[in-house]
Write a protein that holds these residues in place. Structure first.
Motif, short mmCIF file in Angstrom:
data_model
loop_
_atom_site.label_atom_id
_atom_site.label_comp_id
_atom_site.label_asym_id
_atom_site.label_seq_id
_atom_site.Cartn_x
_atom_site.Cartn_y
_atom_site.Cartn_z
N ASP A 118 1.25 -0.87 -0.25
CA ASP A 118 -0.26 0.38 -0.53
C ASP A 118 0.89 1.25 -0.20
O ASP A 118 0.70 1.72 -1.32
CB ASP A 118 -0.82 0.18 0.86
CG ASP A 118 -2.54 0.82 0.93
OD1 ASP A 118 -2.22 1.89 0.18
OD2 ASP A 118 -2.11 1.37 2.09
N LYS A 124 0.90 8.78 -2.71
CA LYS A 124 0.57 9.84 -1.03
C LYS A 124 1.86 9.58 -0.39
O LYS A 124 1.92 8.56 0.46
CB LYS A 124 -0.33 9.03 -0.94
CG LYS A 124 -1.73 9.28 -1.62
CD LYS A 124 -3.20 8.53 -0.70
CE LYS A 124 -4.87 8.83 -1.63
NZ LYS A 124 -5.34 7.47 -0.48
N LYS A 169 -8.43 -6.57 0.35
CA LYS A 169 -9.00 -4.87 -0.20
C LYS A 169 -8.24 -5.71 -1.98
O LYS A 169 -9.53 -5.31 -2.72
CB LYS A 169 -8.71 -4.00 0.93
CG LYS A 169 -9.32 -2.70 -0.34
CD LYS A 169 -8.46 -2.07 0.56
CE LYS A 169 -7.72 -1.86 0.04
NZ LYS A 169 -6.59 0.03 -0.52
N LYS A 206 -3.39 -2.28 -7.62
CA LYS A 206 -3.15 -0.89 -7.21
C LYS A 206 -2.39 -0.31 -8.00
O LYS A 206 -2.93 1.28 -8.54
CB LYS A 206 -2.40 -1.04 -5.82
CG LYS A 206 -2.04 0.55 -5.41
CD LYS A 206 -1.81 0.98 -4.12
CE LYS A 206 -1.94 2.56 -3.72
NZ LYS A 206 -2.07 2.98 -2.57
N GLU A 216 -6.93 10.47 -6.80
CA GLU A 216 -8.83 10.33 -5.94
C GLU A 216 -9.46 11.79 -6.41
O GLU A 216 -10.19 11.90 -5.12
CB GLU A 216 -8.00 10.21 -4.42
CG GLU A 216 -9.09 9.34 -3.81
CD GLU A 216 -8.38 8.56 -2.48
OE1 GLU A 216 -7.19 8.93 -2.25
OE2 GLU A 216 -9.46 9.51 -1.53
N ARG A 220 -10.39 6.06 -7.55
CA ARG A 220 -8.61 5.75 -6.57
C ARG A 220 -10.09 5.53 -5.55
O ARG A 220 -9.54 5.30 -4.22
CB ARG A 220 -7.72 6.65 -6.57
CG ARG A 220 -6.82 6.63 -5.91
CD ARG A 220 -5.70 7.05 -5.82
NE ARG A 220 -4.77 6.44 -4.84
CZ ARG A 220 -3.40 7.33 -4.63
NH1 ARG A 220 -3.48 8.11 -5.59
NH2 ARG A 220 -2.92 6.75 -3.77
N LEU A 223 -10.22 1.83 -3.68
CA LEU A 223 -8.87 1.72 -2.96
C LEU A 223 -9.75 2.14 -1.36
O LEU A 223 -9.53 1.40 -0.03
CB LEU A 223 -7.44 2.36 -3.22
CG LEU A 223 -6.68 1.52 -4.29
CD1 LEU A 223 -5.91 2.47 -4.25
CD2 LEU A 223 -6.73 0.54 -4.28
N1 GLY Z 1 -4.17 3.65 0.49
C1 GLY Z 1 -5.15 3.90 -0.39
C2 GLY Z 1 -4.23 5.22 -1.32
O1 GLY Z 1 -3.38 4.64 -1.72
O2 GLY Z 1 -5.11 4.99 -2.09
#
Ligand code: GLY
Length: 348
Positions: A118, A124, A169, A206, A216, A220, A223
């Protein structure tokens, strides 16, 4: 595009990347737990910078120390940082690199399963601020992420299970086959060789989503599955001074949100039982909640930063494994029913 390298020859992979990038200097960021790994990987005369370990060190003071060491040792915009550690190091190091001289290149070497699956991938970055998690940060992807299972052998079993929850997930939002392969993997007796291909598949899920929506704005949010309920359970446990690992909260959050998906968008009820069995085997003890906790759980969910208005609680739901519905608003009544059914499934 972010380069993902899956290998157990991390030192060679890093040496190759550094040679390709031909930076003016290399800085290796570690915490006190990963310093030895940073030293072992340093075949190119990089300077080591070490900060304290644990989420409580993901602070302005720690990042200021990193900026200071970079400045004082003459780092330039052509320097490269290599972040060696768990999610705390890749988040903080990524933000230190993203902001130093308006941005220098960086490479992540995650040393935990949760970090590999992750935090290290997807851009991020950030630090905690004023008791808010990841309050300050930037979207800024690493040039490359070098992923190996070799560092996981010494991790506590709980950390492996925590990372595996994020893999579940990714399986659920990806497709039925990927999800079934994960359900059939015994994380309680994890075979790290057999985990590597599953991890590779999971990180690719991912990466594919992040490439479509790096900031996002839409997909996204897939996730976030399991995280609205999961964060509420995590915060509740923290408030009671009985903290639970993030991945444990996410695993339980996944089941709660699968039940909610069943109630709201027709997710098959037959899919709830295998996940409940997995939780009973590998994610115990379950968070101790009773119906008296529901009002506070709802309140915590309504403060989640994924919500777009104060009155609506936002979820990512599933019609079936692989069929995701983002931006779903659940009523308090449905959330209460979901919590009841979740507790029934686990015999709580
Ligand atoms: N942990 C969720 C993302 O990176 O969007």
């Amino acid at each position: 595009m972010q380069q993902l390298i899956f290998t157990n020859e991390v030192k060679d992979a890093l040496a190759g990347l550094v040679a390709e990038m031909s930076p003016s200097g290399v800085y290796i960021l570690t915490d006190t737990n990963t310093r030895t790994i940073g030293e072992e990987l340093n075949s190119f005369g990089g300077k080591l910078i070490t900060i304290g370990s644990g989420d409580e060190c993901k602070t302005l003071e720690s990042i200021a120390k990193v900026w200071e060491e970079l400045s004082m040792s003459g780092a330039t915009r052509h320097s490269v940082m290599i972040n060696v550690g768990g999610g705390m190091i890749t988040d903080l190091g990524g933000f230190a690199a993203a902001s130093f001289k308006r941005g220098i290149r960086f490479i992540n070497v995650p040393t935990t399963l949760l970090g590999a699956v992750d935090a290290a991938v997807g851009g991020k970055t950030g630090i905690n601020f004023l008791n808010f998690k990841n309050e300050i940060g930037a979207f800024c992807p690493a040039e490359a992420v070098v992923i190996s299972t070799r560092y996981f052998a010494t991790l506590p079993a709980e950390e492996l299970r925590s990372g595996f929850a994020e893999m579940l997930k990714h399986g659920l939002i990806s497709d039925n086959e990927t999800y079934r392969r994960l359900l059939n993997f015994d994380i309680a007796e994890a075979d790290l060789e057999a985990l590597l291909p599953l991890l590779e598949e999971s990180v690719e899920v991912k990466k594919t989503i992040v490439e479509q929506d790096p900031r996002e704005q839409g997909i996204r949010r897939a996730l976030n599955l399991g995280h609205t309920a999961g964060h509420a359970l995590e915060t509740l446990a923290l408030e009671r001074n009985e903290p639970i690992a993030h991945g444990f909260a996410v695993a339980h959050g996944l089941l709660i949100e699968m039940v909610l998906s069943h109630l709201m968008v027709g997710f098959p009820s037959s899919e709830l039982y295998p996940m409940a069995e997995l939780l009973k085997r590998a994610y115990v003890p379950a968070p101790a909640i009773t119906c008296d906790d529901y009002p506070h759980i709802l309140e915590l969910m309504s403060h989640d930063k994924k919500n777009t208005s104060a009155s609506a609680i936002n979820f990512t739901l599933l019609r079936s494994p692989g069929s995701v519905e983002i931006d779903q608003t659940a009523s308090p009544k449905n959330i209460r029913i979901a919590l009841d059914l979740y507790r029934d499934l686990l015999g709580l």
